[in-house]
Design a protein around this motif. Sequence first.
Motif, PDB file in Angstrom:
ATOM      1  N   LEU A 128      28.387  -6.736  53.129  1.00 16.19           N
ATOM      2  CA  LEU A 128      28.022  -7.175  51.785  1.00 16.19           C
ATOM      3  C   LEU A 128      26.687  -6.568  51.366  1.00 16.19           C
ATOM      4  O   LEU A 128      26.542  -6.061  50.244  1.00 16.19           O
ATOM      5  N   ALA A 129      25.715  -6.593  52.259  1.00 15.26           N
ATOM      6  CA  ALA A 129      24.400  -6.033  51.942  1.00 15.26           C
ATOM      7  C   ALA A 129      24.493  -4.539  51.641  1.00 15.26           C
ATOM      8  O   ALA A 129      23.787  -4.036  50.763  1.00 15.26           O
ATOM      9  N   ALA A 130      25.373  -3.823  52.343  1.00 17.75           N
ATOM     10  CA  ALA A 130      25.538  -2.386  52.082  1.00 17.75           C
ATOM     11  C   ALA A 130      25.952  -2.145  50.634  1.00 17.75           C
ATOM     12  O   ALA A 130      25.455  -1.215  49.983  1.00 17.75           O
ATOM     13  N   GLN A 131      26.839  -2.986  50.127  1.00 19.50           N
ATOM     14  CA  GLN A 131      27.274  -2.833  48.730  1.00 19.50           C
ATOM     15  C   GLN A 131      26.101  -3.074  47.778  1.00 19.50           C
ATOM     16  O   GLN A 131      25.919  -2.327  46.813  1.00 19.50           O
ATOM     17  N   ALA A 132      25.309  -4.096  48.050  1.00 23.29           N
ATOM     18  CA  ALA A 132      24.165  -4.399  47.193  1.00 23.29           C
ATOM     19  C   ALA A 132      23.079  -3.331  47.316  1.00 23.29           C
ATOM     20  O   ALA A 132      22.452  -2.952  46.316  1.00 23.29           O
ATOM     21  N   LEU A 133      22.849  -2.838  48.528  1.00 25.13           N
ATOM     22  CA  LEU A 133      21.872  -1.766  48.724  1.00 25.13           C
ATOM     23  C   LEU A 133      22.282  -0.502  47.969  1.00 25.13           C
ATOM     24  O   LEU A 133      21.478   0.106  47.266  1.00 25.13           O
ATOM     25  N   ARG A 134      23.540  -0.138  48.097  1.00 25.03           N
ATOM     26  CA  ARG A 134      24.021   1.078  47.414  1.00 25.03           C
ATOM     27  C   ARG A 134      24.017   0.924  45.898  1.00 25.03           C
ATOM     28  O   ARG A 134      23.903   1.908  45.176  1.00 25.03           O
ATOM     29  N   ALA A 135      24.135  -0.315  45.406  1.00 24.38           N
ATOM     30  CA  ALA A 135      24.094  -0.572  43.959  1.00 24.38           C
ATOM     31  C   ALA A 135      22.655  -0.672  43.446  1.00 24.38           C
ATOM     32  O   ALA A 135      22.439  -0.843  42.248  1.00 24.38           O
ATOM     33  N   GLY A 136      21.680  -0.587  44.346  1.00 28.01           N
ATOM     34  CA  GLY A 136      20.280  -0.650  43.937  1.00 28.01           C
ATOM     35  C   GLY A 136      19.807  -2.046  43.572  1.00 28.01           C
ATOM     36  O   GLY A 136      18.826  -2.200  42.842  1.00 28.01           O
ATOM     37  N   PRO A 158      23.664   0.432  56.608  1.00 26.52           N
ATOM     38  CA  PRO A 158      24.795   1.365  56.573  1.00 26.52           C
ATOM     39  C   PRO A 158      24.343   2.807  56.778  1.00 26.52           C
ATOM     40  O   PRO A 158      23.210   3.171  56.462  1.00 26.52           O
ATOM     41  N   SER A 159      25.242   3.617  57.312  1.00 30.90           N
ATOM     42  CA  SER A 159      24.927   5.038  57.470  1.00 30.90           C
ATOM     43  C   SER A 159      24.902   5.695  56.090  1.00 30.90           C
ATOM     44  O   SER A 159      25.538   5.224  55.142  1.00 30.90           O
ATOM     45  N   GLY A 160      24.144   6.768  55.994  1.00 35.32           N
ATOM     46  CA  GLY A 160      24.073   7.520  54.745  1.00 35.32           C
ATOM     47  C   GLY A 160      23.164   6.914  53.692  1.00 35.32           C
ATOM     48  O   GLY A 160      23.050   7.457  52.594  1.00 35.32           O
ATOM     49  N   LEU A 161      22.500   5.810  53.996  1.00 37.73           N
ATOM     50  CA  LEU A 161      21.617   5.159  53.034  1.00 37.73           C
ATOM     51  C   LEU A 161      20.204   5.691  53.218  1.00 37.73           C
ATOM     52  O   LEU A 161      19.700   5.755  54.330  1.00 37.73           O
ATOM     53  N   ARG A 162      19.586   6.076  52.117  1.00 33.43           N
ATOM     54  CA  ARG A 162      18.199   6.539  52.179  1.00 33.43           C
ATOM     55  C   ARG A 162      17.376   5.712  51.206  1.00 33.43           C
ATOM     56  O   ARG A 162      17.687   5.650  50.015  1.00 33.43           O
ATOM     57  N   LEU A 163      16.324   5.059  51.731  1.00 37.22           N
ATOM     58  CA  LEU A 163      15.450   4.216  50.928  1.00 37.22           C
ATOM     59  C   LEU A 163      14.000   4.574  51.201  1.00 37.22           C
ATOM     60  O   LEU A 163      13.649   4.927  52.332  1.00 37.22           O
ATOM     61  N   THR A 164      13.162   4.442  50.201  1.00 41.59           N
ATOM     62  CA  THR A 164      11.726   4.564  50.380  1.00 41.59           C
ATOM     63  C   THR A 164      11.169   3.150  50.448  1.00 41.59           C
ATOM     64  O   THR A 164      11.392   2.343  49.537  1.00 41.59           O
ATOM     65  N   VAL A 178       9.548  -8.676  66.743  1.00 44.89           N
ATOM     66  CA  VAL A 178       8.629  -8.204  65.708  1.00 44.89           C
ATOM     67  C   VAL A 178       9.322  -8.355  64.363  1.00 44.89           C
ATOM     68  O   VAL A 178      10.462  -7.906  64.189  1.00 44.89           O
ATOM     69  N   HIS A 179       8.638  -9.008  63.418  1.00 46.68           N
ATOM     70  CA  HIS A 179       9.158  -9.162  62.058  1.00 46.68           C
ATOM     71  C   HIS A 179       8.511  -8.101  61.189  1.00 46.68           C
ATOM     72  O   HIS A 179       7.282  -7.942  61.170  1.00 46.68           O
ATOM     73  N   LEU A 180       9.358  -7.357  60.477  1.00 51.49           N
ATOM     74  CA  LEU A 180       8.899  -6.326  59.558  1.00 51.49           C
ATOM     75  C   LEU A 180       9.465  -6.624  58.178  1.00 51.49           C
ATOM     76  O   LEU A 180      10.658  -6.867  58.036  1.00 51.49           O
ATOM     77  N   SER A 181       8.595  -6.622  57.175  1.00 54.97           N
ATOM     78  CA  SER A 181       9.021  -6.899  55.808  1.00 54.97           C
ATOM     79  C   SER A 181       8.616  -5.722  54.921  1.00 54.97           C
ATOM     80  O   SER A 181       7.443  -5.333  54.903  1.00 54.97           O
ATOM     81  N   TYR A 182       9.590  -5.175  54.200  1.00 48.08           N
ATOM     82  CA  TYR A 182       9.360  -4.013  53.357  1.00 48.08           C
ATOM     83  C   TYR A 182       9.864  -4.267  51.938  1.00 48.08           C
ATOM     84  O   TYR A 182      10.948  -4.832  51.753  1.00 48.08           O
ATOM     85  N   ASP A 183       9.101  -3.831  50.962  1.00 46.11           N
ATOM     86  CA  ASP A 183       9.618  -3.747  49.593  1.00 46.11           C
ATOM     87  C   ASP A 183      10.291  -2.396  49.465  1.00 46.11           C
ATOM     88  O   ASP A 183       9.819  -1.398  50.029  1.00 46.11           O
ATOM     89  N   ILE A 184      11.372  -2.360  48.701  1.00 43.41           N
ATOM     90  CA  ILE A 184      12.046  -1.097  48.440  1.00 43.41           C
ATOM     91  C   ILE A 184      11.424  -0.503  47.183  1.00 43.41           C
ATOM     92  O   ILE A 184      11.307  -1.177  46.161  1.00 43.41           O
ATOM     93  N   SER A 185      11.009   0.740  47.269  1.00 47.04           N
ATOM     94  CA  SER A 185      10.389   1.406  46.135  1.00 47.04           C
ATOM     95  C   SER A 185      11.362   1.473  44.971  1.00 47.04           C
ATOM     96  O   SER A 185      12.524   1.859  45.147  1.00 47.04           O
ATOM     97  N   PRO A 186      10.910   1.097  43.772  1.00 40.64           N
ATOM     98  CA  PRO A 186      11.815   1.165  42.618  1.00 40.64           C
ATOM     99  C   PRO A 186      12.203   2.603  42.261  1.00 40.64           C
ATOM    100  O   PRO A 186      13.156   2.826  41.538  1.00 40.64           O
ATOM    101  N   THR A 187      11.492   3.577  42.828  1.00 42.10           N
ATOM    102  CA  THR A 187      11.846   4.971  42.566  1.00 42.10           C
ATOM    103  C   THR A 187      12.860   5.511  43.558  1.00 42.10           C
ATOM    104  O   THR A 187      13.227   6.674  43.500  1.00 42.10           O
ATOM    105  N   THR A 188      13.304   4.660  44.482  1.00 42.30           N
ATOM    106  CA  THR A 188      14.311   5.064  45.473  1.00 42.30           C
ATOM    107  C   THR A 188      15.583   5.497  44.761  1.00 42.30           C
ATOM    108  O   THR A 188      16.056   4.825  43.864  1.00 42.30           O
ATOM    109  N   SER A 189      16.102   6.631  45.182  1.00 41.68           N
ATOM    110  CA  SER A 189      17.418   7.018  44.672  1.00 41.68           C
ATOM    111  C   SER A 189      18.417   6.772  45.790  1.00 41.68           C
ATOM    112  O   SER A 189      18.310   7.350  46.871  1.00 41.68           O
ATOM    113  N   VAL A 190      19.314   5.842  45.552  1.00 38.91           N
ATOM    114  CA  VAL A 190      20.275   5.444  46.577  1.00 38.91           C
ATOM    115  C   VAL A 190      21.454   6.402  46.556  1.00 38.91           C
ATOM    116  O   VAL A 190      21.958   6.763  45.507  1.00 38.91           O
ATOM    117  N   ARG A 191      21.879   6.812  47.763  1.00 36.33           N
ATOM    118  CA  ARG A 191      23.060   7.671  47.835  1.00 36.33           C
ATOM    119  C   ARG A 191      24.109   7.034  48.682  1.00 36.33           C
ATOM    120  O   ARG A 191      23.918   6.156  49.415  1.00 36.33           O
TER     121      ARG A 191
END
Length: 191
Positions: A128-136, A158-164, A178-191
Amino acid sequence: MGRLVYTGIGSLDGFVADESGDFDWSAPDEEVHAHLNARDSRVVAELYGRRLYDVMHVWQTYGTGPDATDVERQYGEQWRGRPKRVWSRSLAAVTTPLTTLHRDFDATQVRALVERADGDVSIGGPDLAAQALRAGLVAAVEYYACPVVVGGGTPWLPSGLRLTLRLVEQHRFGNGVVHLSYDISPTTSVR
């Protein structure tokens, strides 16, 4: 306006379950669980894939017994009090209150839900998250990396996902998680 946050607990090599489907090695101890509870206090709604809902629906009663720890009791109360949406084509019905079943992922519908939210909306389950990630739609990702390498299984991302990503928080626990928390850059172009 809310934000969609994808959180996972998994192995150092990025798997939320090993090749046999086991994830017992990722069970949070008291310290990690307390951190999860504090983090989840910002969550106003949860979105689940079927497999994760199958795991999580035990919280409808878990943590209510006299032998429950304080962190179990607190998390159970949080979980039972939040609306949940489950996406599944195979599940006949949901068995918990405040839960809605959806058959097909609709990015426009999810975006509207998140925009109306007055806090974080949690999305869980790698498919489910892969669908939301790919939809930005996902604004942030959080990962609790367990000190174990499992070598394969169900990947968190998911494989093939590139995020900044921009690191906004990190925390090391006594058990090596270890807990890591990241914001996804709004300039990320999802493929």
